[in-house]
Scaffold this active site. Structure first.
Site, short mmCIF file in Angstrom:
data_model
loop_
_atom_site.label_atom_id
_atom_site.label_comp_id
_atom_site.label_asym_id
_atom_site.label_seq_id
_atom_site.Cartn_x
_atom_site.Cartn_y
_atom_site.Cartn_z
N HIS A 115 0.80 -1.23 0.00
CA HIS A 115 0.00 0.00 0.00
C HIS A 115 0.82 1.27 0.00
O HIS A 115 0.25 2.36 -0.03
CB HIS A 115 -0.94 0.03 1.20
CG HIS A 115 -2.11 -0.90 1.06
ND1 HIS A 115 -3.26 -0.55 0.38
CD2 HIS A 115 -2.30 -2.16 1.49
CE1 HIS A 115 -4.11 -1.55 0.42
NE2 HIS A 115 -3.55 -2.56 1.08
N LYS A 306 -8.56 14.53 3.42
CA LYS A 306 -7.75 13.31 3.47
C LYS A 306 -6.84 13.44 4.68
O LYS A 306 -6.76 14.51 5.28
CB LYS A 306 -6.92 13.15 2.19
CG LYS A 306 -6.16 14.43 1.79
CD LYS A 306 -5.37 14.30 0.50
CE LYS A 306 -6.21 14.30 -0.76
NZ LYS A 306 -6.34 13.01 -1.42
N ARG A 307 -6.16 12.32 5.10
CA ARG A 307 -5.20 12.42 6.18
C ARG A 307 -4.20 13.54 5.87
O ARG A 307 -3.85 13.77 4.71
CB ARG A 307 -4.47 11.08 6.37
CG ARG A 307 -5.36 9.94 6.87
CD ARG A 307 -5.93 10.22 8.24
NE ARG A 307 -4.89 10.26 9.24
CZ ARG A 307 -4.64 9.31 10.12
NH1 ARG A 307 -5.38 8.21 10.13
NH2 ARG A 307 -3.67 9.44 11.00
N LYS A 312 0.93 14.48 0.65
CA LYS A 312 -0.37 14.81 0.08
C LYS A 312 -0.49 16.31 -0.23
O LYS A 312 -1.38 16.74 -0.96
CB LYS A 312 -1.49 14.36 1.02
CG LYS A 312 -1.64 12.83 1.10
CD LYS A 312 -2.69 12.44 2.14
CE LYS A 312 -2.87 10.94 2.28
NZ LYS A 312 -3.63 10.29 1.19
N THR A 414 -8.30 6.86 -2.89
CA THR A 414 -9.68 6.43 -3.14
C THR A 414 -10.61 7.63 -3.01
O THR A 414 -11.69 7.65 -3.61
CB THR A 414 -10.13 5.33 -2.17
OG1 THR A 414 -9.91 5.79 -0.82
CG2 THR A 414 -9.38 4.04 -2.41
C1 LIG Z 1 -11.79 7.77 1.39
C2 LIG Z 1 -11.30 8.25 2.70
C3 LIG Z 1 -9.93 8.43 2.92
C4 LIG Z 1 -8.89 8.22 1.83
O1 LIG Z 1 -8.76 9.44 1.14
P1 LIG Z 1 -7.53 9.71 0.14
O2 LIG Z 1 -7.88 11.03 -0.49
O3 LIG Z 1 -7.54 8.60 -0.87
O4 LIG Z 1 -6.31 9.76 0.97
C5 LIG Z 1 -9.49 8.88 4.16
N1 LIG Z 1 -10.38 9.14 5.16
C6 LIG Z 1 -11.71 8.99 4.98
C7 LIG Z 1 -12.63 9.31 6.11
C8 LIG Z 1 -12.23 8.54 3.75
O5 LIG Z 1 -13.56 8.40 3.60
#
Ligand SMILES: *Cc1c(COP(=O)(O)O)cnc(C)c1O
Length: 575
Positions: A115, A306-307, A312, A414
């Site tokens: 991952h 996102k985190r 990022k 995602t």
């Molecule tokens: C989908 C999702 C993520 C992943 O987001 P990315 O933009 O792919 O890093 C992280 N946290 C939550 C709550 C999500 O629903």
């Protein structure tokens, strides 16, 4: 037992220690935190899962011949990799299988999904800690490594450097167990989670393993479930789609392609954008409740959730916000359209830079949101406590989806898929699954900017990236850097941005902010110009939904089932 002996204190201590195992969920994201409790937790989960699998399997079998055809274990990242040693231990110590029999079953049963490529996230356990917690497993790992290195010697006789690179045990003081190596050696399949990522696993993460076992490596591009991220999270859009196409998309997301014919239809465009407007009004309400900031649903909702992580690049988004503000105030040039810049995301408690980034976003937001000259054009908000239930409210309200990681760093993403499926246009780098989203929706329907992964890798290797040179060439970048250096966006905490300024201008800008800001600014301007043409924007947004079928997790699960687990679907209505 301890209670009956009257040793109450010892009983309590043991109870507290055992409950700790399932009490604290490790919050670290893409930064490995090696701690004894974490190793114990990983073993606890692996041991319980295997106990359950053995119990079920042995209720209908009296030997292990059929085990690999009845059981598939997918190692979701390296966290459950102890399963390699635990499965060997149970087959040999508890069921008296020979090494050869046990190893054949282990390899045929296990498969590994990688991952991340980030070196700081690759799990490694120090030998002293490992030996203290799991002595039997360590001795099995030594045996596995010994036999593995014999194959390496057969393939590359005398190549000691390659042996050192491939070994499950990393040399050093102390030595470490490399969990990714154990996972690869113990599995029959190794996959990444987007096309680019799977290529980088082969060419950059573990090229020696790829040279040894090329047939073991494959790709499974991630997906998301439309039942949660469209049907449940966006009932208004789900309703409009079902009204137009019927319900097939709920179980066959590719059916959305039929919407392509509606993309230029004025009535459909209007219905589609009314749904978006309603979702934006709902989010604006939530923002005012939780932050007190009033965001206009008529502004462009530009969202990065996102985190929080350096790769990022919430920081790059912030640099564009500062640029937009300076252009408005200093040059008296407002952007083509008013914007609300929306952030949400959690930082791991020990990740200092991530916590600083949150502080910096709040600090910039306070300056801009309190400047009357900016009031008609910009708002910046950070929504607290990001989580799935909040994502379900935020994502359906997005106009623009920020997917701006440094190319080569985001394995897949995602969030990018959730936004596109809800009719947001993506502004993003050529990274992870963004590449495949671009391929599906078409390059006219996405705003791609920035250096490619290969270019960045070459510049890193050759040492040819000079962030200051970008500043010399582009006065707009120099102005943003000068603002960072001053206390303009942090009057209450004058040194808040110093570390970030230094990282960019003095320490080589590891995440390529300046190189990419030069193309991010024009890409953002282009997005805003398209947004001022409602019919054109609606057409592109509809095409993002219509062409999102590939990103259903139904497709991903089907690929794992067919290619790795070798199992057939159970067809409804048949026995
Ligand atoms: C989908 C999702 C993520 C992943 O987001 P990315 O933009 O792919 O890093 C992280 N946290 C939550 C709550 C999500 O629903």
């Amino acid at each position: 037992m301890l209670f009956s002996k009257g040793d109450y204190l010892q009983a309590v201590e043991q109870k507290v220690a055992s409950e700790m195992i399932s009490k604290v969920l490790y919050p670290s994201d893409s930064v490995e935190r090696g701690r004894e409790l974490r190793l114990i937790q990983e073993y606890f989960l692996v041991a319980c899962a295997l106990e359950d699998i053995f119990k079920t399997y042995l209720s209908t079998h009296d030997d292990f011949d059929a085990f690999p055809s009845k059981v598939a274990i997918q190692l979701n990242d390296t966290h459950p990799t102890l399963a390699v040693a635990e499965l060997m231990r149970r087959l040999m110590d508890d069921h008296d299988l020979s090494w050869t029999q046990a190893w054949e079953i282990t390899q045929a049963t296990l498969a590994y999904t990688n991952h991340t490529l980030l070196p700081e996230a690759l799990e490694k356990w120090s030998l002293p800690l490992f030996e203290h917690v799991l002595p039997r497993h360590l001795s099995l790992i030594y045996d596995i490594n010994h036999r593995f290195l014999q194959t390496v010697t057969t393939t590359w006789p005398g190549d000691l450097e390659r042996m050192r690179r491939l070994s499950i045990i990393e040399e050093g003081e102390p030595k470490h167990v490399r969990m990714a190596h154990l996972a690869i050696v113990g599995s029959h399949s190794v996959n990444g989670v987007s096309r680019l990522h799977s290529e980088l696993v082969k060419t950059s993460l573990v090229p020696d393993f790829y040279a040894l076992w090329p047939e073991r490596f494959n790709n499974k591009t991630n997906g998301i479930t439309q039942r949660r991220w469209l049907l449940q999270a966006n009932p208004a859009l789900a309703g409009l789609i079902t009204e137009t196409l019927g319900e097939a998309w709920i179980t066959h997301l590719e059916a959305l392609r039929e919407l392509e014919s509606q993309a230029q239809d004025a009535a459909f465009q209007q219905a589609f954008m009314e749904v978006k407007q309603t979702n934006k009004a709902r989010l604006a309400q939530r923002i005012e409740q939780t932050t007190g900031v009033r965001a206009s649903p008529d502004s462009l909702f530009d969202i990065q959730v996102k985190r929080i992580h350096e790769y990022k690049r919430q920081s790059l988004n912030l640099l564009h916000i500062i640029h937009t503000y300076l252009r408005l105030i200093e040059d008296r040039t407002p952007p083509p359209v008013p914007r609300t810049f929306i952030f949400a995301g959690k930082a791991a408690p020990e990740y200092w830079a991530a916590k600083q980034l949150i502080h910096m976003i709040h600090s910039v937001a306070e300056v801009i949101n309190n400047d009357v000259r900016a009031a008609d054009w910009m708002k910046v908000v950070f929504i607290p406590d990001y989580r799935v239930s909040l994502a379900e409210i935020i994502i359906p309200a997005a106009d623009l989806s920020e997917q701006i990681s440094t190319a080569g760093k985001e394995a897949s993403g995602t969030g990018n898929m959730k936004f596109a499926l809800n009719g947001a246009l993506t502004i993003g780098t050529y990274d992870g699954a963004n590449i495949e989203i671009c391929e599906e929706v078409g390059e006219d329907n996405i705003f791609i900017f920035g250096l490619r992964a290969e270019t960045i890798e070459t510049m890193r290797r050759q040492g040819t990236y000079h962030p200051q040179a970008y500043c010399k060439r582009e006065p707009e970048l120099a102005r943003v850097m000068a603002a960072l250096r001053s206390a303009r966006f942090c009057p209450k905490t004058p040194d808040l941005f110093s570390w970030f300024y230094n990282a960019l201008m003095e320490h080589g800008d590891y995440y390529f902010h300046l190189a990419d800001l030069a193309s991010y600014i024009p890409a953002q301007l282009h997005a805003a110009e398209v947004y001022t043409q409602p019919a054109l924007w609606a057409q592109k947004a509809i095409l993002n939904v219509a062409r999102g079928g590939k990103f259903s997790s139904d497709r991903t699960v089907r690929e794992y089932a067919c290619d790795i687990w070798k199992i057939q679907p159970v067809l409804k209505g048949r026995q």
